[in-house]
Write a protein that holds these residues in place. Structure first.
Motif: not given
Length: 248
Positions: A144-145, A160-162, A167-170, A186-187
């Protein structure tokens, strides 16, 4: 204080692995940048793990081992570790039954895995194969996200960012057991943003955000390591002032 947290978790995990052997004091009280050795290209971000250990020692009070160490997925020594990194820059080969069972026990008994798609893939390559293997390891636990208010985003830095090298996925994905995120994924190739070559230069460009994105990827890696060491203890607001003080 944090080194004691590492020791308590290692004692818990080690007590669940058999047979237990007496070991000397030393590395047991330090953060070990452990990398999972699987049947594919498992060591392509060893320099990123070394950098993580160096940054963790420099920016926090955690004592670290500065060299990445490999642990086979079917090794009983996994149960000594509070943190395990698994990655590749290509498709993963299928895990053996022994690897599946050992990794399942490791995660179920309190272990933590950080998985990282070094190829920045989505729906193919490492991404598809890792999700396939996790469906075997934890068949009853869907990915799950990770919510934006999860403690991993405030375990040391407030984020507030990953991001990673890309940056394939936020977002990060999580496989959660009880209230604990046993697996974070992480992708975006987080360790690729930290990796350095033998001359000390960064190995890879970071896109699209350049050096600012690299710094945020570094902070994310530190937060993930701190979460692995401390789990949810900073979910309590009493720790907010300490976090803010360290940020200054």
């Amino acid at each position: 204080m944090r080194s004691k947290v590492v020791t308590r978790r290692q004692v818990l995990l080690s007590s669940l692995a058999a047979p237990a052997l007496a070991r000397a004091f030393g590395d047991a009280s330090r953060f070990i940048p452990a990398v999972a050795q699987h049947g594919g290209a498992w060591d392509v971000r060893a320099s990123g793990l070394r950098r993580l250990a160096w940054e963790l020692q420099r920016r926090t009070s955690v004592e670290t081992v500065l060299e990445a160490r490999a642990f086979p997925l079917d090794s009983p020594r996994l149960f000594e570790l509070p943190f395990l990194y698994l990655s590749s820059d290509r498709e993963l080969p299928a895990f053996t039954p022994a690897q599946v069972e050992n990794l399942r026990r490791f995660l179920t008994f309190g272990g933590f895995l950080f998985a990282d798609a070094n190829d920045g893939s989505s729906g193919s390559g490492f991404d598809a194969s890792f999700r396939r293997e996790m469906a075997r390891v934890l068949p009853q636990v869907p990915a799950r996200p990770l919510p934006a208010n999860h403690v991993v985003f405030k375990s040391f830095f407030l984020l507030d960012t990953a991001p990673g090298r890309v940056l394939t996925s936020a977002q990060l994905d999580a496989w959660t057991i009880g209230k604990r995120a046993a697996v974070l994924y992480s992708q975006n190739d987080v360790m690729g943003a930290l990796a350095r070559d033998e001359s000390g230069a960064f190995e890879f460009d970071v896109s699209p955000g350049g050096e600012r994105q690299r710094e945020y990827a570094t902070r994310l890696a530190l937060n993930v390591a701190m979460y692995a060491l401390c789990l949810d203890y900073k979910d309590d607001g009493v720790h907010l002032l300490e976090i803010m003080k360290r940020r200054r």
